[in-house]
Scaffold this motif. Sequence first.
Motif, short mmCIF file in Angstrom:
data_model
loop_
_atom_site.label_atom_id
_atom_site.label_comp_id
_atom_site.label_asym_id
_atom_site.label_seq_id
_atom_site.Cartn_x
_atom_site.Cartn_y
_atom_site.Cartn_z
N ALA A 21 20.95 42.93 40.83
CA ALA A 21 20.72 41.57 41.09
C ALA A 21 22.03 40.85 41.15
CB ALA A 21 19.87 40.98 39.82
N GLN A 57 6.44 43.29 41.77
CA GLN A 57 5.99 42.77 40.33
C GLN A 57 4.54 42.77 40.26
OE1 GLN A 57 7.76 38.79 41.03
NE2 GLN A 57 9.63 39.33 40.10
N THR A 73 10.03 42.22 46.43
CA THR A 73 10.13 41.78 44.96
C THR A 73 8.51 41.20 44.55
OG1 THR A 73 12.34 41.04 45.48
CG2 THR A 73 11.09 40.17 43.46
N SER A 74 7.91 40.32 45.06
CA SER A 74 6.65 39.80 44.62
C SER A 74 5.68 40.91 44.52
CB SER A 74 6.06 38.64 45.24
OG SER A 74 5.75 38.84 46.72
N ALA A 95 15.22 49.40 42.66
CA ALA A 95 15.70 48.09 43.13
C ALA A 95 17.00 47.76 43.26
CB ALA A 95 15.13 47.06 42.20
N PRO A 106 13.20 46.08 46.97
CA PRO A 106 12.99 46.74 45.79
C PRO A 106 11.44 47.69 46.30
CG PRO A 106 12.55 44.51 45.22
CD PRO A 106 13.23 44.49 46.59
#
Length: 73
Positions: free
Chosen positions: A18, A57, A53-54, A15, A36
């Motif tokens: 941030a 996760q 991202t989602s 990733a 990511p």
Amino acid sequence: MKDPTPDQPGIRISAPPAYRDHDDPARWSTRTAEAPMASYACSCGQTGHATGTSKVQALVSEYGEHTATCEGR
């Protein structure tokens, strides 16, 4: 670094940072950050890949749930 395989199980997450330092010229760039990515493999043969991202996760959660209940090969 290589993605995990059933012979070498685990999870790999890549990733972008941030936060960038205020003086980092890339911080002020109009280019978009890299999305990511994640991959995992279990010794039982189950694998997974995700980008975004989602989705990453969700993949991390899936990996955690799988490894908690998997009995291997």
